[in-house]
Design a protein around this motif. Sequence first.
Motif, PDB file in Angstrom:
ATOM      1  N   GLY A 164       0.800  -1.218   0.000  1.00  0.00           N
ATOM      2  CA  GLY A 164       0.000   0.000   0.000  1.00  0.00           C
ATOM      3  C   GLY A 164       0.830   1.264   0.000  1.00  0.00           C
ATOM      4  N   SER A 165       1.987   1.239  -0.636  1.00  0.00           N
ATOM      5  CA  SER A 165       2.903   2.389  -0.636  1.00  0.00           C
ATOM      6  C   SER A 165       2.670   3.265  -1.870  1.00  0.00           C
ATOM      7  CB  SER A 165       4.359   1.906  -0.614  1.00  0.00           C
ATOM      8  OG  SER A 165       4.612   1.125   0.535  1.00  0.00           O
ATOM      9  N   PRO A 166       2.442   4.568  -1.700  1.00  0.00           N
ATOM     10  CA  PRO A 166       2.136   5.459  -2.826  1.00  0.00           C
ATOM     11  C   PRO A 166       3.379   5.966  -3.543  1.00  0.00           C
ATOM     12  CG  PRO A 166       2.002   6.682  -0.785  1.00  0.00           C
ATOM     13  CD  PRO A 166       2.326   5.255  -0.401  1.00  0.00           C
ATOM     14  N   PHE A 167       4.008   5.103  -4.311  1.00  0.00           N
ATOM     15  CA  PHE A 167       5.251   5.471  -4.989  1.00  0.00           C
ATOM     16  C   PHE A 167       5.031   5.951  -6.415  1.00  0.00           C
ATOM     17  CE2 PHE A 167       4.603   0.943  -5.737  1.00  0.00           C
ATOM     18  CZ  PHE A 167       4.803   0.827  -7.100  1.00  0.00           C
ATOM     19  N   SER A 168       3.803   5.905  -6.900  1.00  0.00           N
ATOM     20  CA  SER A 168       3.507   6.246  -8.286  1.00  0.00           C
ATOM     21  C   SER A 168       2.417   7.318  -8.353  1.00  0.00           C
ATOM     22  CB  SER A 168       3.051   4.998  -9.046  1.00  0.00           C
ATOM     23  OG  SER A 168       2.776   5.278 -10.400  1.00  0.00           O
ATOM     24  N   GLY A 169       2.418   8.095  -9.433  1.00  0.00           N
ATOM     25  CA  GLY A 169       1.361   9.080  -9.615  1.00  0.00           C
ATOM     26  C   GLY A 169       1.472  10.261  -8.668  1.00  0.00           C
TER      27      GLY A 169
END
Length: 258
Positions: A164-169
């Motif tokens: 659940g890591s927000p590494f994109s966008g």
Amino acid sequence: MATRAPFSGLTDIVRGDGELARRVALAREDRADEEHGKPRFYRMWAELDILAEPARRMVRRLDIPRSENPKTVLVLPGFAAHPRKLRYLAQQIERAGHDTKRWGQGRNWGPTPERIAQLEERLLEVHERAEEPVVLLGWSLGGIYARELASRHPDAVSKVITMGSPFSGSPRANNVWRAYQFITGHQVDCPPIETDVSAKPPVETVALWSPNDGMIAPRCAAGLPGERDRAVAMRCTHVGFTYAPEVIHAVLAELERA
């Protein structure tokens, strides 16, 4: 942009020099155009599923297969989370025969140059003691740290697993960026370290993501081809990455492939 110290208690915010007003302004930024794809707010209610988890553990028994390929796993907590939050997951990993290690920094109040430097030291220490590359397992913001550490020290890392890591966008395609900015004192897209969070580390990198995540946009956690090697869909909440049986089994499967 000036580097500010991370949140360290109410005295850090209410200190009479306009710091509170500055952080409130950060939390109230008008950047809604950058939130495209974030989970609908009602999905946040599903995160309360964690309240039923203690009762489920009393009757649930997980079948944990013994590993034929034991690994050393450095576990990194999410934003504002203490390592204890990941203890249940770590215990199941240990039941399989792996060796889990804490990150050694208490609660995660966000990135600073000092924190990243300490994490680098921790990784190299664990790597030296293990006498082999280690697996980095990071939940949410902890997964961003894991990717950064692997980029800086690929020889010390055998694999990165993000949950659940927000590494994109867009870094604002989530329901927590305002709280993040208030607590850390910096804009979510302007951290006090030089990094490219979407750049894939030069080691195998696997992203666990969920369409039921109530905090992080699923696409941001799944990433695009070239930003990770594989993306594996779960059906848990964001907090559920720390305890859901399907996540535990998915992590164990990835450790066997490390």
